[in-house]
Enzyme design. Structure first.
Site, PDB file in Angstrom:
ATOM      1  N   GLY A 195      -5.640  -4.201   7.354  1.00  0.00           N
ATOM      2  CA  GLY A 195      -6.794  -3.355   7.102  1.00  0.00           C
ATOM      3  C   GLY A 195      -7.979  -3.651   8.002  1.00  0.00           C
ATOM      4  N   ARG A 205     -12.538  -9.397  -1.559  1.00  0.00           N
ATOM      5  CA  ARG A 205     -12.197  -8.760  -0.268  1.00  0.00           C
ATOM      6  C   ARG A 205     -11.745  -7.322  -0.514  1.00  0.00           C
ATOM      7  NH1 ARG A 205      -7.361  -6.196   2.014  1.00  0.00           N
ATOM      8  NH2 ARG A 205      -7.448  -6.457   4.263  1.00  0.00           N
ATOM      9  N   THR A 236      -1.214   2.043   6.377  1.00  0.00           N
ATOM     10  CA  THR A 236      -0.835   0.781   5.738  1.00  0.00           C
ATOM     11  C   THR A 236      -0.819  -0.277   6.830  1.00  0.00           C
ATOM     12  OG1 THR A 236       1.543   1.130   6.072  1.00  0.00           O
ATOM     13  CG2 THR A 236       0.613   1.939   4.017  1.00  0.00           C
ATOM     14  N   GLY A 237      -0.949  -1.540   6.412  1.00  0.00           N
ATOM     15  CA  GLY A 237      -0.928  -2.626   7.399  1.00  0.00           C
ATOM     16  C   GLY A 237      -2.257  -3.355   7.438  1.00  0.00           C
ATOM     17  N   THR A 259       0.834  -1.211   0.000  1.00  0.00           N
ATOM     18  CA  THR A 259       0.000   0.000   0.000  1.00  0.00           C
ATOM     19  C   THR A 259       0.866   1.257   0.000  1.00  0.00           C
ATOM     20  OG1 THR A 259      -1.674  -1.133   1.306  1.00  0.00           O
ATOM     21  CG2 THR A 259      -1.847   1.238   1.247  1.00  0.00           C
TER      22      THR A 259
HETATM   23  N1  ASP Z   1      -4.099  -1.991   4.419  1.00  0.00           N
HETATM   24  C1  ASP Z   1      -4.087  -2.817   3.224  1.00  0.00           C
HETATM   25  C2  ASP Z   1      -5.301  -3.703   3.211  1.00  0.00           C
HETATM   26  O1  ASP Z   1      -5.691  -4.196   4.267  1.00  0.00           O
HETATM   27  C3  ASP Z   1      -2.915  -3.703   3.110  1.00  0.00           C
HETATM   28  C4  ASP Z   1      -1.583  -3.165   3.485  1.00  0.00           C
HETATM   29  O2  ASP Z   1      -1.406  -1.984   3.718  1.00  0.00           O
HETATM   30  O3  ASP Z   1      -0.665  -3.968   3.546  1.00  0.00           O
HETATM   31  O4  ASP Z   1      -5.808  -3.965   2.138  1.00  0.00           O
END
Ligand code: ASP
Length: 372
Positions: free
Chosen positions: A273, A247, A270-271, A219
């Site tokens: 979600g 999803r 980010t991370g 992201t």
């Molecule tokens: N936040 C993003 C999601 O859950 C994924 C990510 O940032 O790694 O789709």
């Protein structure tokens, strides 16, 4: 690995920029009260200072240059994240992003214009390399916020975006086939076992160096404020690697993957979600800015809320803390900023660009990893 916006993207971005410029005076009272009060800054996740365009500029550099030359802040940020979206080697965003469990690249994005109080988003869109441009088009050309799936693609096609049959690259396809080989999702696994097997396979691929560690969760979020105090933000992603088809994560959802209040500031994520969605932490962080907290304190409060809301055993580590990562990138309308992370780590960095140039800055961690 020189990469550039193709002409169509450029034309679409340019047209949108011209349209926005024409409507600038209508931004309203709240924005006007911030005039001339900010030190211009752009912040982004770490990949905002990695991928480069043909002129060797990164996302935060392009966004900062455009914004401080008088371009609309959101147009500048979107032009910045386009570099990462179009980079075939960034497997977490846009073209060449890791696909879903069926091998199809589905992308999420949203953007928010602080002074205009407008936003747009797309979820699970297929076939468009730079979904942030479609998110911006939803904002500019509809009365809605979020278009998803086939509807989002049809909307993009009607506006002249190029629709491609497959956004995989050799890199994303190779990683997908390796993951598929390790998980055999079609045979004998319960949904729970499949999720666990998928996660374990992915983490093992990180440990073996098949996937770069800072790319497993991917992201890009990018937020900026110009000297007039115009605050904007954009988030764009291919989402969770090898997700269940359909999803949608936090990235295109206002209040989760991004939130902007034109008077006070912006936050994006980010991370993991799902954890962010349960807490709408970007909204909470911006609310905390509104109450007068610094970007760092506001971000830490967002992380603490996620920590409190994480109670399922499968999501906790041996110390009872979240067993996942989540980061926030925050600016206020004065140009103060922070990058915060659930866990402190040697390698965790976010991108910042000011009048002094661009750099990667350590993220502030809420917790220490067990045994760290
Ligand atoms: N936040 C993003 C999601 O859950 C994924 C990510 O940032 O790694 O789709």
């Amino acid at each position: 690995m020189a990469k550039q916006l193709n002409r169509r993207d450029f034309v679409l971005t340019g047209a949108a920029a011209a349209g926005l410029a024409a409507t600038r005076p209508a931004f309203g009272r709240a924005a006007a009260s911030q005039m001339s009060s900010a030190r211009p800054v752009v912040v982004a996740s770490g990949n905002g200072h990695r991928s480069r365009n043909a002129n060797n500029e990164t996302c935060v550099e392009v966004a900062f240059r455009m914004m401080t030359s008088g371009e609309d802040v959101l147009d500048s940020l979107v032009a910045g994240v386009n570099i990462v979206e179009l980079d075939p080697e960034d497997a977490s965003v846009g073209y060449g992003g890791r696909p879903n469990a069926d091998g199809v690249v589905q992308l999420d994005s949203c953007c928010m214009h602080g002074p205009k109080r407008q936003a747009g988003g797309v979820g699970a869109i297929e076939g468009v390399r730079a979904p942030s441009l479609v998110a911006k088009a939803v904002m500019d050309h509809t009365d809605h916020h979020l278009l998803v799936g086939d509807g989002a693609q049809a909307f993009a096609r009607n506006l002249g975006f190029e629709i491609e049959a497959d956004l995989n690259t050799e890199n994303s396809r190779r990683q997908y086939l390796e993951w598929k080989r390790r998980t055999d999702p079609g045979h004998y696994l319960t949904p729970e076992e499949r999720i666990q097997a998928g996660l374990q396979a992915g983490l093992a691929m990180v440990a073996e160096g098949i996937i770069p560690e800072d790319e497993f969760w991917g992201t890009i979020n990018c937020n900026g404020v110009n000297a007039q105090g115009d605050v904007c933000g954009v988030t764009t992603t291919s989402g969770l690697s090898w997700k269940i088809p359909g999803r949608v994560g936090d990235s295109p959802i206002l209040g989760a993957g991004l939130y902007v209040d034109g008077t006070y500031g912006a936050a994006g994520s980010t991370g993991r979600g799902e954890a962010n969605l349960y807490s709408l932490a970007s909204f909470l962080i911006v609310e905390n800015l509104r109450r007068g907290m610094s970007p760092k304190d506001a971000g830490m409060e967002g992380l603490k809320r996620i920590q409190e809301n994480t109670v399922e055993q499968r999501l906790l580590n041996e110390e009872g803390n979240p067993a996942f990562g989540v980061n926030f990138y925050i600016i206020n309308a004065k140009g103060e900023y922070a990058g915060v992370s659930m866990y402190a780590s040697e390698r965790g960095r976010f991108a910042v660009c000011t009048e002094n140039g661009a750099e990667l800055v350590p993220l502030d961690g809420l917790l220490q990893r067990p045994n760290a």
